[in-house]
Scaffold this motif. Structure first.
Motif, PDB file in Angstrom:
ATOM      1  N   ALA A  94      33.548  38.698  49.183  1.00 59.85           N
ATOM      2  CA  ALA A  94      33.889  39.665  50.162  1.00 59.85           C
ATOM      3  C   ALA A  94      34.884  39.235  51.140  1.00 59.85           C
ATOM      4  CB  ALA A  94      32.764  40.242  51.071  1.00 59.85           C
ATOM      5  N   HIS A  95      35.136  37.977  50.796  1.00 70.17           N
ATOM      6  CA  HIS A  95      36.169  37.305  52.034  1.00 70.17           C
ATOM      7  C   HIS A  95      37.250  37.790  52.269  1.00 70.17           C
ATOM      8  CE1 HIS A  95      37.756  34.405  49.307  1.00 70.17           C
ATOM      9  NE2 HIS A  95      38.751  34.147  50.208  1.00 70.17           N
ATOM     10  N   ASP A  96      37.920  38.188  51.117  1.00 69.55           N
ATOM     11  CA  ASP A  96      39.493  38.594  51.033  1.00 69.55           C
ATOM     12  C   ASP A  96      39.676  40.253  50.929  1.00 69.55           C
ATOM     13  OD1 ASP A  96      40.681  36.528  51.834  1.00 69.55           O
ATOM     14  OD2 ASP A  96      41.603  35.967  49.442  1.00 69.55           O
ATOM     15  N   LEU A  97      38.536  40.914  51.043  1.00 69.04           N
ATOM     16  CA  LEU A  97      38.732  42.305  50.803  1.00 69.04           C
ATOM     17  C   LEU A  97      39.747  43.037  51.879  1.00 69.04           C
ATOM     18  CD1 LEU A  97      34.952  43.221  50.240  1.00 69.04           C
ATOM     19  CD2 LEU A  97      36.857  43.047  48.430  1.00 69.04           C
TER      20      LEU A  97
ATOM     21  N   THR B  39      47.799  39.912  45.395  1.00 69.80           N
ATOM     22  CA  THR B  39      48.369  38.653  45.284  1.00 69.80           C
ATOM     23  C   THR B  39      48.220  37.800  46.535  1.00 69.80           C
ATOM     24  OG1 THR B  39      50.439  39.297  45.214  1.00 69.80           O
ATOM     25  CG2 THR B  39      49.616  38.744  42.971  1.00 69.80           C
ATOM     26  N   GLN B  40      48.395  36.466  46.311  1.00 72.28           N
ATOM     27  CA  GLN B  40      48.467  35.566  47.737  1.00 72.28           C
ATOM     28  C   GLN B  40      49.870  35.061  47.918  1.00 72.28           C
ATOM     29  OE1 GLN B  40      44.199  34.384  48.641  1.00 72.28           O
ATOM     30  NE2 GLN B  40      45.156  32.592  47.337  1.00 72.28           N
ATOM     31  N   VAL B  41      50.398  34.402  46.698  1.00 71.35           N
ATOM     32  CA  VAL B  41      51.876  33.996  46.947  1.00 71.35           C
ATOM     33  C   VAL B  41      52.797  34.618  46.015  1.00 71.35           C
ATOM     34  CG1 VAL B  41      52.940  31.782  46.734  1.00 71.35           C
ATOM     35  CG2 VAL B  41      50.838  31.665  47.475  1.00 71.35           C
TER      36      VAL B  41
ATOM     37  N   ALA C 219      35.547  25.996  51.247  1.00 70.21           N
ATOM     38  CA  ALA C 219      35.627  26.313  49.577  1.00 70.21           C
ATOM     39  C   ALA C 219      37.027  27.313  49.458  1.00 70.21           C
ATOM     40  CB  ALA C 219      34.546  26.998  49.166  1.00 70.21           C
ATOM     41  N   ASP C 220      37.283  28.031  50.322  1.00 70.93           N
ATOM     42  CA  ASP C 220      38.431  29.076  50.238  1.00 70.93           C
ATOM     43  C   ASP C 220      39.665  28.080  50.551  1.00 70.93           C
ATOM     44  OD1 ASP C 220      40.018  31.213  50.513  1.00 70.93           O
ATOM     45  OD2 ASP C 220      39.635  31.477  52.840  1.00 70.93           O
ATOM     46  N   ALA C 221      39.655  27.238  51.283  1.00 71.91           N
ATOM     47  CA  ALA C 221      40.752  26.287  51.332  1.00 71.91           C
ATOM     48  C   ALA C 221      41.069  25.416  50.201  1.00 71.91           C
ATOM     49  CB  ALA C 221      40.826  25.665  52.560  1.00 71.91           C
TER      50      ALA C 221
ATOM     51  N   THR D 288      40.944  36.418  40.911  1.00 72.73           N
ATOM     52  CA  THR D 288      40.336  35.357  40.510  1.00 72.73           C
ATOM     53  C   THR D 288      40.209  34.141  41.580  1.00 72.73           C
ATOM     54  OG1 THR D 288      42.812  34.891  39.872  1.00 72.73           O
ATOM     55  CG2 THR D 288      41.606  35.642  38.341  1.00 72.73           C
ATOM     56  N   HIS D 289      41.149  34.405  42.675  1.00 75.08           N
ATOM     57  CA  HIS D 289      40.708  33.478  43.844  1.00 75.08           C
ATOM     58  C   HIS D 289      39.470  33.548  44.293  1.00 75.08           C
ATOM     59  CE1 HIS D 289      41.116  31.419  47.744  1.00 75.08           C
ATOM     60  NE2 HIS D 289      40.808  32.951  48.233  1.00 75.08           N
ATOM     61  N   SER D 290      38.810  34.789  44.433  1.00 68.51           N
ATOM     62  CA  SER D 290      37.672  34.880  45.074  1.00 68.51           C
ATOM     63  C   SER D 290      36.733  34.231  44.136  1.00 68.51           C
ATOM     64  CB  SER D 290      37.319  36.343  45.296  1.00 68.51           C
ATOM     65  OG  SER D 290      38.414  36.987  46.109  1.00 68.51           O
TER      66      SER D 290
HETATM   67 MG    MG Z   1      40.751  33.345  50.594  1.00 68.28          MG
END
Ligand code: MG
Length: 392
Positions: free
Chosen positions: A104-107, A59-61, A198-200, A75-77
């Motif tokens: 791949a950006h959050d792997l 998770t992120q938050v 796009a991530d932000a 789901t974020h990716s």
């Molecule tokens: Mg991200």
């Protein structure tokens, strides 16, 4: 079976896009696939990686068990990918490369979102630190073990360039060509720039949505943020009597549309003005060309600032952060003092790391193991090995 032919993977793309024909290639050269382009192969390798599957329980938050409706890193990716691909197609950029970078950006993210990352970085302070972007690169370059002929996924240079969004100067120096832009001040390709934004956009907007759903944010507070307030008023005016759930979704949807349209229009103008001949001309620019207008950039940052203050530092989130910190520190100390209790693969890495780089080598193997854990895996390891009574 009739052999299938690969259509030209660069067909229809802008000359400044990341073209397969201009790719700097893979570290370990490979023969072409009969009907898949190189960036498509990268995307496919990422989807089939173990690290990608683990994103569903990271998770992120909000911590995964808090509810089934919140975003996870997976789901974020996918949301980042959806936003970035839409823009990529409009600009003639390489959609397959964009998708590969997004997925791949959050792997390399640790369990427990930002809290976990800060704790692990602190544990690693004397051993070179921990940076999640660098860890994502480490996952695809080294940690995934899937191929007989090479370590990692052996992705193309452009995919790796996109994954490495930030990097400290110290680490950049060790990365050679891939790290040079963090020292010389160059830019990555347009696809990488696009994923970065796009991530932000994705997390700003979905954190608003999840924050409202969790009852940590309300419409009244949010309406003080101009980008939210403007869309909220518009939706309410157009649909009097709209339900709370639909109002949230319609507002978030309108915000994304507003901000992405600005991104598209501004970037198109920037590209027309600078007309970079190819990806190397993009890399040589002093500033990213994929950008918001000044006005929307301010609004985007206001929303980010609001979330920082009201959501990420909400007492309920901070409470989770404190417990996440306990788990990460507890596990790090345990495995660092006794690497043999890690699974065989990581115990072997720790022994090997220690023989090359002493404590720092051992610590890196421990960080790799912990960073790869999902929230629930980390918590169950902590319950089993450190303290069974911690309530999360
Ligand atoms: Mg991200």
């Amino acid at each position: 079976m009739v052999p299938v032919q690969l259509p030209d993977p660069d067909k229809g793309l802008a000359s400044c896009a990341a073209l397969q024909a201009n790719s700097r290639g893979r570290v370990y050269p490979e023969s072409p696939h009969p009907y898949r382009g190189e960036f498509q192969r990268d995307r496919d390798r990422i989807i089939h990686s173990a690290a990608f599957r683990r994103l569903v329980y990271k998770t992120q938050v909000f911590v995964n068990h808090e509810g089934d409706l919140y975003r996870t890193r997976l789901t974020h990716s996918l949301e980042v990918s959806q936003i970035a691909r839409t823009v990529a197609v409009q600009l003639g950029l390489n959609e397959q490369l964009v998708e590969a970078i997004c997925l791949a950006h959050d792997l390399g993210h640790t369990p427990f979102g930002h809290a976990g990352q800060d704790s692990l970085n602190d544990c690693m302070r004397d051993y070179g630190g921990f940076e999640h972007n660098l860890q994502s690169l480490r996952v695809v370059d080294k940690l995934e073990e899937k191929y007989a002929a090479f370590p990692g996924l052996n992705l193309c240079y452009e995919t790796r360039e996109g994954i490495l969004k930030h990097c400290s100067r110290h680490n950049a120096l060790e990365l050679g060509e891939l790290g040079r832009r963090f020292i010389d001040g160059g830019q990555p390709g347009l696809e990488a720039q696009l994923v970065n934004i796009a991530d932000a956009v994705a997390y700003n907007n979905h954190d608003v949505d999840d924050g409202i759903r969790a009852g940590l944010l309300n419409f009244e507070q949010l309406c003080e943020v101009p980008v939210f307030g403007a869309q909220y008023s518009r939706v309410r005016a157009a649909h009097p009597g709209i339900g709370r759930r639909a109002l949230t979704h319609e507002t978030v949807r309108a915000m994304i549309n507003f901000i992405v349209t600005d991104l598209l229009v501004t970037t198109r103008t920037n590209l027309a003005e600078h007309s970079p001949a190819d990806i190397n001309a993009v890399r040589a620019q002093p500033r990213p060309l994929v950008a918001f207008s000044d006005e929307v950039f301010v609004q985007h940052m206001e929303l980010k600032g609001f979330l920082n203050k009201q959501l990420y530092r909400h007492p309920r989130v901070l409470d989770m952060t404190g417990r996440a910190d306990l788990v990460i520190r507890g596990l790090f100390a345990l495995y660092f003092n006794d690497p043999a209790i890690m699974p065989e693969e990581f115990a072997a890495r720790a022994a090997e790391g220690e023989s090359h780089a002493g404590d720092a080598g051992r610590a890196r193997a421990v960080a790799d193991y912990i960073a790869g854990m999902t929230d629930r895996y980390a918590l169950s390891a902590y319950h089993r090995l450190v303290d069974a009574t911690l309530v999360f």
